[in-house]
Design an enzyme around this catalytic site. Sequence first.
Site, PDB file in Angstrom:
ATOM      1  CB  SER A  78      -0.926   0.006   1.227  1.00  0.00           C
ATOM      2  OG  SER A  78      -1.878  -1.036   1.164  1.00  0.00           O
TER       3      SER A  78
ATOM      4  CB  ALA B 239      -3.252   1.914  -1.475  1.00  0.00           C
ATOM      5  CE  LYS B 240      -6.881  -1.965   6.553  1.00  0.00           C
ATOM      6  NZ  LYS B 240      -8.308  -2.092   6.230  1.00  0.00           N
ATOM      7  CB  SER B 241      -4.458   4.937   1.470  1.00  0.00           C
ATOM      8  OG  SER B 241      -5.638   5.284   0.794  1.00  0.00           O
TER       9      SER B 241
ATOM     10  CE1 TYR C  32     -11.381   1.299   5.677  1.00  0.00           C
ATOM     11  CE2 TYR C  32      -9.357   1.815   4.502  1.00  0.00           C
ATOM     12  CZ  TYR C  32     -10.256   0.885   4.990  1.00  0.00           C
ATOM     13  OH  TYR C  32     -10.024  -0.460   4.797  1.00  0.00           O
TER      14      TYR C  32
END
Length: 306
Positions: free
Chosen positions: A63, A157-159, A163
């Site tokens: 990510s 990407a777990k950015s 969120y």
Amino acid sequence: MEKGSWIWMDGKFVAWEDAQVHVLTHTLHYGLGVFEGIRCYRMTAGGSAIFRLKEHNRRLVESAHVLGIKIPFSREQIDEACVETVRRNGLAESYLRPLVFLGDGEMGLSATTNPVRVAIATWPWGKYLGDESVRSGIRMKTSSFWRFHSNTLMPRAKSVGNYLNSILASREVRISGYDEALLLDTEGFVAEGSGENVFVVRDGVVRTPEPHSALSGITAATVTELLRERGINVVAGRVTRDDLYVADEVFLTGTAAEVIPVREFDDRQIGLGQPGPLTREIQASYAKAIHGELPEHQDWLTPIPA
């Protein structure tokens, strides 16, 4: 929130209350950062272990790479720091939150010299949507907020910034009395929940949205493998809202949520309006996996030393 005692920050441990950052921390203003959610479980045979630690931290590093952030620690160092964070806090079961963020220094969108910082916290955290959601299932509704296109933001990407999309969707449906939101992609097909991947069961076939607009979930990959070991294939492809309306079963997966049945979607009952047999089966299999009861999947577990 039940606090832990120690947080790992930039290579050393600091007391929970002392893990602070400056108000001009770049990520606080602009959202450029990545994180992970990982769980540590008590093992049935004794001791504790972190579930799929290496896969989570691989996604953390990837990510960061997607966003052009160079983490000043190796994956192995982050793995070791996660294990030691759990051990120092003395928690048999806990949730871990590795976070990579840009510190204070330059301001503005084009800042390039801010230090890349890494923190790892852990604390006790129960089921994300509550114990009752696991037993009885949840009410879900389609949000008016779409999951973003891959050329708008990068869903792989777990950015941190990504969120905001999930927060808006979740708040919208919860205000209306629902438990969770479903987001559609920009073409109108099912993407994901606000923090979970979606699985749809009909006539013995399990389908899940292709991951072009959804985060590639580690719990989803785990469940897919457990299903395939039972001879049940999982088909990734386009899923529509009305596919869920006429499904026999629908369930969600995520590290925080684990495996959650959906009993109602868009004010329509799913199946019999209660968790279905395949959902119950995969819940039981997943519970065995996370507690070390599947000998063939001991490699999914990273033990915590005494």
